[in-house]
Design an enzyme around this catalytic site. Structure first.
Site, PDB file in Angstrom:
ATOM      1  N   ALA A  28       0.833  -1.206   0.000  1.00 36.68           N
ATOM      2  CA  ALA A  28       0.000   0.000   0.000  1.00 36.68           C
ATOM      3  C   ALA A  28       0.869   1.259   0.000  1.00 36.68           C
ATOM      4  O   ALA A  28       0.524   2.257  -0.633  1.00 36.68           O
ATOM      5  CB  ALA A  28      -0.945  -0.005   1.199  1.00 36.68           C
ATOM      6  N   GLY A  31       2.046   1.610  -3.481  1.00 40.61           N
ATOM      7  CA  GLY A  31       0.853   1.795  -4.305  1.00 40.61           C
ATOM      8  C   GLY A  31       0.267   3.186  -4.182  1.00 40.61           C
ATOM      9  O   GLY A  31      -0.225   3.747  -5.166  1.00 40.61           O
ATOM     10  N   ASP A  32       0.319   3.761  -2.999  1.00 43.94           N
ATOM     11  CA  ASP A  32      -0.162   5.119  -2.777  1.00 43.94           C
ATOM     12  C   ASP A  32       0.607   6.094  -3.665  1.00 43.94           C
ATOM     13  O   ASP A  32       0.018   6.933  -4.354  1.00 43.94           O
ATOM     14  CB  ASP A  32      -0.014   5.488  -1.300  1.00 43.94           C
ATOM     15  CG  ASP A  32      -0.379   6.934  -1.010  1.00 43.94           C
ATOM     16  OD1 ASP A  32      -1.504   7.339  -1.340  1.00 43.94           O
ATOM     17  OD2 ASP A  32       0.466   7.661  -0.446  1.00 43.94           O
ATOM     18  N   GLY A  33       1.918   5.958  -3.671  1.00 41.92           N
ATOM     19  CA  GLY A  33       2.759   6.843  -4.476  1.00 41.92           C
ATOM     20  C   GLY A  33       2.553   6.648  -5.965  1.00 41.92           C
ATOM     21  O   GLY A  33       2.474   7.615  -6.734  1.00 41.92           O
ATOM     22  N   GLU A  36      -0.885   8.066  -7.056  1.00 46.00           N
ATOM     23  CA  GLU A  36      -0.837   9.530  -7.118  1.00 46.00           C
ATOM     24  C   GLU A  36      -0.040   9.996  -8.331  1.00 46.00           C
ATOM     25  O   GLU A  36      -0.429  10.962  -9.006  1.00 46.00           O
ATOM     26  CB  GLU A  36      -0.259  10.132  -5.839  1.00 46.00           C
ATOM     27  CG  GLU A  36      -0.317  11.640  -5.873  1.00 46.00           C
ATOM     28  CD  GLU A  36      -0.225  12.308  -4.515  1.00 46.00           C
ATOM     29  OE1 GLU A  36      -0.212  13.551  -4.513  1.00 46.00           O
ATOM     30  OE2 GLU A  36      -0.181  11.625  -3.492  1.00 46.00           O
TER      31      GLU A  36
END
Length: 141
Positions: A28, A31-33, A36
């Site tokens: 995660a 994955g967040d980066g 975005e």
């Protein structure tokens, strides 16, 4: 993109890891980066506009509630492998929570981010982008 990641591996002497060994929160995190970056890239490539407008649009798409809504659209289209990654991320117990999100939205968003991180590290960029496009739809970008 794949060529650039292979160069990253070579330049930093990185070894391939078994993706099953990563915790869902680690998936995660990356994955967040990645998610975005995808959103920012699409918005910037759609045309030059003031940065504050870009930020507002990007923020509305990367918040937990939006990621949770994406999962509602794409969940039934996930493969068994993808669903397992999503479920692991959704069920992971994070020590933090988003300020403006319900617990349910935050957990689904964490699952979504874990899935994005998994697909990115796996090198399945086409599927990652396909799921993002499916979940967001053209009208929201």
């Amino acid at each position: 993109m794949e060529t650039n990641l292979m160069q990253l591996d070579e330049l930093f002497h990185l070894e391939n890891q078994d993706l099953r060994s990563y915790s869902p929160l680690t998936l995660a995190y990356i994955g967040d980066g990645i998610y975005e970056l995808i959103i920012r890239t699409v918005l910037v490539r759609k045309g030059n506009c003031p940065v504050n407008q870009l930020h507002k649009k990007a923020s509305s798409l990367v918040k937990a509630a939006s990621q949770s809504a994406i999962m509602e659209v794409i969940e039934e289209k996930l493969t068994e492998e993808e669903h397992n990654i999503y479920r692991r991320g959704r069920n992971a117990h994070s020590p933090t929570m988003a300020k403006h999100a319900t617990m349910a939205d935050y957990r689904r968003a964490t699952g979504f981010e874990a899935l994005m991180g998994y697909l990115y590290l796996k090198g399945d960029y086409q599927r990652m982008l396909e799921l993002v496009r499916m979940g967001i739809g053209e009208d929201r970008l």
